[in-house]
Design an enzyme around this catalytic site. Structure first.
Site, PDB file in Angstrom:
ATOM      1  N   GLU A 368     117.535   9.907  42.709  1.00  0.00           N
ATOM      2  CA  GLU A 368     118.918   9.455  42.952  1.00  0.00           C
ATOM      3  C   GLU A 368     119.587   8.804  41.736  1.00  0.00           C
ATOM      4  O   GLU A 368     120.145   7.699  41.824  1.00  0.00           O
ATOM      5  CB  GLU A 368     118.936   8.500  44.153  1.00  0.00           C
ATOM      6  CG  GLU A 368     118.368   9.138  45.424  1.00  0.00           C
ATOM      7  CD  GLU A 368     118.249   8.187  46.604  1.00  0.00           C
ATOM      8  OE1 GLU A 368     117.700   8.615  47.653  1.00  0.00           O
ATOM      9  OE2 GLU A 368     118.710   7.038  46.497  1.00  0.00           O
ATOM     10  N   ASN A 417     114.849  14.366  42.112  1.00  0.00           N
ATOM     11  CA  ASN A 417     115.112  14.358  43.560  1.00  0.00           C
ATOM     12  C   ASN A 417     116.444  13.666  43.875  1.00  0.00           C
ATOM     13  O   ASN A 417     116.736  12.603  43.306  1.00  0.00           O
ATOM     14  CB  ASN A 417     113.960  13.595  44.253  1.00  0.00           C
ATOM     15  CG  ASN A 417     113.962  13.749  45.772  1.00  0.00           C
ATOM     16  OD1 ASN A 417     114.095  14.860  46.279  1.00  0.00           O
ATOM     17  ND2 ASN A 417     113.832  12.628  46.475  1.00  0.00           N
ATOM     18  N   HIS A 453     119.062  15.045  53.980  1.00  0.00           N
ATOM     19  CA  HIS A 453     119.306  14.207  55.163  1.00  0.00           C
ATOM     20  C   HIS A 453     120.642  14.686  55.723  1.00  0.00           C
ATOM     21  O   HIS A 453     121.698  14.223  55.294  1.00  0.00           O
ATOM     22  CB  HIS A 453     119.369  12.737  54.762  1.00  0.00           C
ATOM     23  CG  HIS A 453     118.069  12.222  54.228  1.00  0.00           C
ATOM     24  ND1 HIS A 453     116.964  12.048  55.014  1.00  0.00           N
ATOM     25  CD2 HIS A 453     117.698  11.889  52.962  1.00  0.00           C
ATOM     26  CE1 HIS A 453     115.958  11.605  54.269  1.00  0.00           C
ATOM     27  NE2 HIS A 453     116.373  11.504  53.027  1.00  0.00           N
ATOM     28  N   GLU A 482     112.915  15.819  51.977  1.00  0.00           N
ATOM     29  CA  GLU A 482     113.085  14.739  52.973  1.00  0.00           C
ATOM     30  C   GLU A 482     113.955  15.157  54.157  1.00  0.00           C
ATOM     31  O   GLU A 482     114.716  14.351  54.697  1.00  0.00           O
ATOM     32  CB  GLU A 482     113.728  13.510  52.296  1.00  0.00           C
ATOM     33  CG  GLU A 482     113.052  13.031  51.027  1.00  0.00           C
ATOM     34  CD  GLU A 482     113.697  11.793  50.414  1.00  0.00           C
ATOM     35  OE1 GLU A 482     113.372  11.491  49.267  1.00  0.00           O
ATOM     36  OE2 GLU A 482     114.496  11.131  51.120  1.00  0.00           O
ATOM     37  N   ASP A 484     115.766  15.733  57.490  1.00  0.00           N
ATOM     38  CA  ASP A 484     115.860  15.286  58.873  1.00  0.00           C
ATOM     39  C   ASP A 484     117.276  15.591  59.339  1.00  0.00           C
ATOM     40  O   ASP A 484     118.164  15.854  58.526  1.00  0.00           O
ATOM     41  CB  ASP A 484     115.478  13.804  59.062  1.00  0.00           C
ATOM     42  CG  ASP A 484     116.182  12.853  58.094  1.00  0.00           C
ATOM     43  OD1 ASP A 484     115.659  11.748  57.842  1.00  0.00           O
ATOM     44  OD2 ASP A 484     117.260  13.223  57.588  1.00  0.00           O
TER      45      ASP A 484
HETATM   46  O1  G3I Z   1     107.476  -3.755  54.272  1.00  0.00           O
HETATM   47  C1  G3I Z   1     108.500  -4.630  54.676  1.00  0.00           C
HETATM   48  C2  G3I Z   1     107.939  -5.575  55.755  1.00  0.00           C
HETATM   49  O2  G3I Z   1     106.948  -6.402  55.154  1.00  0.00           O
HETATM   50  C3  G3I Z   1     109.091  -6.428  56.290  1.00  0.00           C
HETATM   51  O3  G3I Z   1     108.585  -7.238  57.353  1.00  0.00           O
HETATM   52  C4  G3I Z   1     110.175  -5.460  56.854  1.00  0.00           C
HETATM   53  C5  G3I Z   1     111.342  -6.244  57.420  1.00  0.00           C
HETATM   54  O4  G3I Z   1     112.374  -6.327  56.543  1.00  0.00           O
HETATM   55  O5  G3I Z   1     110.673  -4.624  55.777  1.00  0.00           O
HETATM   56  C6  G3I Z   1     109.638  -3.798  55.308  1.00  0.00           C
HETATM   57  O6  G3I Z   1     110.162  -3.044  54.275  1.00  0.00           O
HETATM   58  C7  G3I Z   1     110.995  -1.965  54.770  1.00  0.00           C
HETATM   59  C8  G3I Z   1     110.353  -0.649  54.259  1.00  0.00           C
HETATM   60  O7  G3I Z   1     111.233   0.465  54.576  1.00  0.00           O
HETATM   61  C9  G3I Z   1     109.029  -0.394  54.923  1.00  0.00           C
HETATM   62  O8  G3I Z   1     109.196  -0.217  56.272  1.00  0.00           O
HETATM   63  C10 G3I Z   1     112.356  -2.122  54.122  1.00  0.00           C
HETATM   64  O9  G3I Z   1     112.988  -3.272  54.707  1.00  0.00           O
HETATM   65  C11 G3I Z   1     113.217  -0.896  54.420  1.00  0.00           C
HETATM   66  O10 G3I Z   1     114.427  -0.954  53.681  1.00  0.00           O
HETATM   67  C12 G3I Z   1     112.477   0.362  53.919  1.00  0.00           C
HETATM   68  O11 G3I Z   1     113.279   1.452  54.298  1.00  0.00           O
HETATM   69  C13 G3I Z   1     112.917   2.649  53.613  1.00  0.00           C
HETATM   70  C14 G3I Z   1     114.108   3.090  52.745  1.00  0.00           C
HETATM   71  O12 G3I Z   1     113.776   4.348  52.113  1.00  0.00           O
HETATM   72  C15 G3I Z   1     114.433   2.109  51.673  1.00  0.00           C
HETATM   73  O13 G3I Z   1     115.549   2.604  51.071  1.00  0.00           O
HETATM   74  C16 G3I Z   1     112.672   3.726  54.671  1.00  0.00           C
HETATM   75  O14 G3I Z   1     111.506   3.390  55.422  1.00  0.00           O
HETATM   76  C17 G3I Z   1     112.467   5.090  54.006  1.00  0.00           C
HETATM   77  O15 G3I Z   1     112.438   6.105  54.985  1.00  0.00           O
HETATM   78  C18 G3I Z   1     113.638   5.372  53.054  1.00  0.00           C
HETATM   79  O16 G3I Z   1     113.393   6.599  52.388  1.00  0.00           O
HETATM   80  C19 G3I Z   1     114.387   7.017  51.470  1.00  0.00           C
HETATM   81  C20 G3I Z   1     113.668   7.727  50.340  1.00  0.00           C
HETATM   82  O17 G3I Z   1     112.767   6.893  49.743  1.00  0.00           O
HETATM   83  C21 G3I Z   1     114.686   8.239  49.347  1.00  0.00           C
HETATM   84  N1  G3I Z   1     115.722   9.037  49.975  1.00  0.00           N
HETATM   85  C22 G3I Z   1     116.380   8.470  51.138  1.00  0.00           C
HETATM   86  C23 G3I Z   1     115.347   8.006  52.142  1.00  0.00           C
HETATM   87  C24 G3I Z   1     116.032   7.434  53.367  1.00  0.00           C
HETATM   88  O18 G3I Z   1     116.761   6.300  53.023  1.00  0.00           O
END
Ligand code: G3I
Length: 573
Positions: A368, A417, A453, A482, A484
């Site tokens: 990105e 990507n 997405h 990715e 969905d």
């Molecule tokens: O691990 C922490 C946990 O310790 C904490 O208690 C919890 C509460 O805030 O947060 C957890 O971290 C979260 C992490 O996912 C793991 O679950 C983050 O807040 C959350 O922002 C993060 O979201 C991820 C997101 O990327 C971040 O931008 C999504 O799971 C993941 O599916 C998403 O994936 C991205 C790709 O990397 C890039 N392309 C877009 C895609 C969707 O946004």
């Protein structure tokens, strides 16, 4: 017209006083009066007194039992639901003008998918259009999802609507099914549900697209009529999805300390091991997880996940070496000049890529780095976060990352990507200008990762193919990294209906077909889905609407989407 009533009438005549008043439409009205049930034997009749002892002489068993009346079955409509909805046969039939002036022409100069579409011209009234007869194709009481894609032909934009016409004992009824504004720069979908509820003799059931002023011509394509309760369409019969093809079929999995980690979830492991040949770590191989503090690398969770994959015959796609998001605070607030930043970046990429050397299939090296207007992600702009890498190093950070990754691992495929590139020309063209420059200067790039997405309304198959083709033309691999499919981006749905299940099935199918039909085997980096089952999706926590974007439901059961994906893989390029 085949009505369940005509068959049941014999049995229920006395009962069906007023059958199904208002006609069905997308808000289909249920029958106005409760139809009382026919008194039937209760399933567990009361025990009756035993008969007296001297039994009647019994007649001998007759050899051929009396033929009983066959159970009335649902009548099969005589004609298939949809004929020539994609106009690829070069014909117009069975479409007709709903008035003598209307001119229908099968054209190949414009299409949503495939090569052809239908042009509607010669219109002198705004209600005139192309009509499709349903009379001998539908069954009473069944619900059909009707979808048509529309584009303006000789004006920039216009209102359009889809109408069902029912001529029966109640005279002519016109049921509005969908409306929208179509333009000459793209295709919009008009779609809605129609439940057949007629009365008396049915002269005609049909639907047509109308709306634009007299003199305006428009195009339609990819028209479908789907019986949304058709078990055959809803059925899923996929043994092993990834076994259908040679290239990787992947899935993003939660791991590490995630509550839904695949390593602690037998249901998720069962799905992953049955259907996928590659996994991507949804989060734990991102910079903030692998180098939480400067110089301190944490590989335990990622190593456990890679081991799980390798022990189950699956490959791994690494995500992501360099990204402007999910980097530790020390990295985001790093102080130093451009050279120091370059060294810090290269140290991270080198340490991580060499740690996994020979264990991964491929990496998202940089994720990105461009905005939707084709410019490099730089400072924060509106909702678009900036990139500390660009701010401190400039655009060269991207090639530094690719060079460092290749130096650390000679064989792993290296992807750039990004999202929205399956439809955004400006963004993809800017990325491909960079990629061409890399190819010209021997900077090791293997391919482009399309995140995809997307949602139920687009991008369409033709557009996706166009975007893939641009990458293929550079001789670079194409990987869907990715995918969905949001089914409730507008927040109007509250439940996952059969109609949404079938729409999602069709969308997954056309996306996978676009890949197979456009990307030659030598350039197929694979197709990965961003999550195992609907409860795992990132979409609902982020957007707040209920949604069901993945191929397995909240009971970890396959959805028709999985069948759509498999059907797409089976298409002959
Ligand atoms: O691990 C922490 C946990 O310790 C904490 O208690 C919890 C509460 O805030 O947060 C957890 O971290 C979260 C992490 O996912 C793991 O679950 C983050 O807040 C959350 O922002 C993060 O979201 C991820 C997101 O990327 C971040 O931008 C999504 O799971 C993941 O599916 C998403 O994936 C991205 C790709 O990397 C890039 N392309 C877009 C895609 C969707 O946004």
């Amino acid at each position: 017209m085949y009505t369940r009533a005509s068959h049941l009438m014999l049995m229920l005549l006395a009962l069906m006083i007023s059958a199904c008043g208002g006609g069905g439409n997308s808000t289909h009205s249920t029958p106005t009066e409760e139809v009382p049930e026919t008194p039937v034997e209760p399933s567990n009749p009361e025990p009756t007194d035993p008969e007296p002892t001297d039994p009647e002489p019994t007649d001998p068993e007759p050899t051929d039992p009396e033929p009983t009346d066959p159970e009335p079955t649902d009548p099969e409509p005589s004609d298939p639901l949809m004929v020539n909805g994609d106009f690829e046969n070069g014909e117009v039939s069975p479409w007709v003008g709903n008035s003598g002036e209307v001119v229908l022409t099968n054209i190949s100069s414009q299409s949503r998918s495939g090569g052809n579409s239908l042009q509607i011209s010669g219109r002198t009234q705004n209600w005139q259009g192309a009509l499709y007869g349903l009379t001998n194709r539908v069954v009473e009481d069944s619900t059909y999802h009707i979808s048509a894609w529309v584009r303006m032909d000789n004006v920039a934009s216009s209102n359009v609507s889809m109408t069902v016409k029912v001529s029966d004992g109640n005279g002519d009824n016109y049921l509005p099914l969908a409306q929208g504004t179509a333009t000459d720069t793209g295709w919009i979908e008009l779609a809605g549900n129609y439940t057949v509820a007629t009365s008396g003799e049915v002269a005609e059931i049909a639907f047509y697209i109308e709306g634009p002023d007299a003199g305006v011509s428009y195009l339609i394509d990819d028209v479908t009529v789907t019986d949304i309760n058709d078990d055959d369409l809803l059925r899923v019969d996929v043994e092993h999805l990834s076994a259908l093809v040679e290239f990787p079929i992947g899935v993003a999995v939660p791991a590490g300390d995630a509550g839904n980690s695949v390593l602690n979830s037998p249901e998720r492991q069962a799905i992953v091991e049955q259907h996928f040949s590659q996994i991507t770590a949804e989060n734990i191989m991102k910079p903030s997880y692998l180098q939480p503090s400067e110089g301190r690398f944490f590989f335990d969770d990622a190593d456990a996940l890679v081991a799980y994959a390798n022990n189950n015959g699956m490959s791994v796609h690494g995500h992501a070496l360099i990204w402007h998001f999910q980097i530790a605070d020390w990295m985001a607030n790093y102080s130093g000049d451009a050279q120091a930043w370059q060294q810090m970046l290269e140290a991270h990429v080198t340490e991580v890529a060499s740690h996994f050397e020979g264990q991964l299939d491929s990496w998202d090296v940089v994720n990105e780095a461009f905005l939707d207007d084709g410019s490099y992600r730089n400072v924060d702009v509106g909702n678009d976060l900036g990139s500390v890498w660009y701010q401190n190093i400039g655009p060269q950070y991207i090639e530094y990352a690719f060079n460092a990754a290749r130096a650390a691992d000679a064989d792993v495929d290296l992807y750039y990507n990004d999202y929205n590139i399956s439809w955004n020309d400006t963004k993809l063209d800017a990325i491909l200008t960079m990629a061409q420059d890399f190819l010209d200067r021997d900077i090791p790039i293997s391919g482009i990762g399309f995140q995809m997405h997307v949602d139920k309304s687009g991008p369409g198959k033709a557009k996706i193919k166009q975007q893939f083709q641009k990458v293929v033309d550079l001789g670079l691999k194409v990987k869907i990294t990715e995918v969905d499919l949001r089914m409730n981006a507008d927040g109007r749905a509250t439940t996952l209906t059969n109609q949404l299940l079938l729409q999602q099935k069709a969308r997954y199918q056309e996306i996978v077909e676009a890949y197979i039909e456009t990307v030659p085997p030598s350039l197929r980096g694979g197709i990965s889905v961003w999550g195992i089952a609907d409860p795992d999706t990132w979409i609902v926590p982020l957007y707040g609407n209920p949604d069901w974007p993945l191929m397995f439901d909240d009971q970890f059961q396959p959805k028709p989407a999985l069948q759509g994906f498999a059907n797409g893989l089976a298409v002959i390029p």
